[in-house]
Design an enzyme around this catalytic site. Sequence first.
Site, PDB file in Angstrom:
ATOM      1  CB  VAL A 154      -0.901   0.007   1.256  1.00 53.67           C
ATOM      2  CG1 VAL A 154      -1.849   1.196   1.224  1.00 53.67           C
ATOM      3  CG2 VAL A 154      -1.688  -1.301   1.359  1.00 53.67           C
ATOM      4  CB  CYS A 155       1.090   4.236  -2.159  1.00 54.71           C
ATOM      5  SG  CYS A 155       1.843   5.881  -2.101  1.00 54.71           S
ATOM      6  CB  VAL A 156       3.539   5.036   3.106  1.00 56.77           C
ATOM      7  CG1 VAL A 156       4.645   5.776   2.368  1.00 56.77           C
ATOM      8  CG2 VAL A 156       3.385   5.565   4.521  1.00 56.77           C
TER       9      VAL A 156
END
Lengths: 126, 96, 130
Positions: C77-79
């Site tokens: 998941v892109c932070v």
Amino acid sequence: MSEITEAPHGDLLVMLRHAPHGGLWLREALDLALVGAAFGQSVSLLLMGDGVWALLQGQGPGPLGQKGSQSTFEMLEMYDIERLYVDVDSLEARGLTRDDLLLPVIGVSTPELSTVLAGHRQIFNF
Amino acid sequence: MLLHLLNRAPSSSSVHQDVLRAMREEDGLMLIEDGVFGAVSAQVQHFPGLEGRLFALREDLESRGLAGRCDARVIIVDMDGFVALTEDAQRTVSWF
Amino acid sequence: MRYALLVLGGPYSHQAAHSALRFAHAAIARGHRVETVFFYHDGVYNASHLAAPPQDEPHLVDAWCDLQRTQGTALQVCVAAALRRGLLDAREAERHGKSGASLEPPFELTGLGQLLDIGQTHERLITFAP
């Protein structure tokens, strides 16, 4: 006459097809392009459809302080984004000319679009 | 060869025009999700010149009640066939 | 082949997550490995462990977790996209003074550079957008 002086090539093509402010597509697409450049990849941008509005001069932040995209585009040179392609048909359909844009661009005609896509190893279409 | 994925109906979005302008003669176009509304006979004229390389996802046609309305010029593929198309294409480009 | 999927659409609001899951299972059935699913833009909402859909609807978060458990698929998941949308793991929750985490393993927060890596290390990357 074609403005593409060398065969399009690069590691990463990020296609920007959404206008700024109405959504986060443009911002998050540009983030990916900037990360690619920071990682040393050869990055090109292609503005198409409503994405061409992103280069319009005179944009500002939104009333709640939404950043828009003008500041990011102004940083592109610093981040070493190598090529900024713009779909000429999309510009013309919106009544825009080069003089309306924030940055110098490489105009791409419809027959050249697929050449730009074919020349990049990775394509992300936002 | 690129495989283009389109999930918008031509009746609700003009993005299909951009897809067509960006396609090469060897590229394929796969209609998925709401893109399959473009596969019915009254809409398929939005995709001229794609005979043999215009595909629509069977399960999205069926869930929308379009299984019997898909134009004969569109090649219906199931999810297995969709995966097979991505095997043949080096890259896919998704339009939305 | 080594496949990766990029999911840009939030669960339930759009069909993107459903399509991506269906594609993943079909790819596996054809003998491929779906090694990574990357969630970006509103796709990060797929990682909310607080999702509580009605019982007669598919549980997409559980379906992603099943994919990880049975196939070893990494769920990344892109932070940056996650934090601004309220998807925080325990470490980020503590760092930002929040009372609880909304994202748990097997989902993992990672940087956008990982998405570019995926493009180089996997043979196919298929995007599912809203």
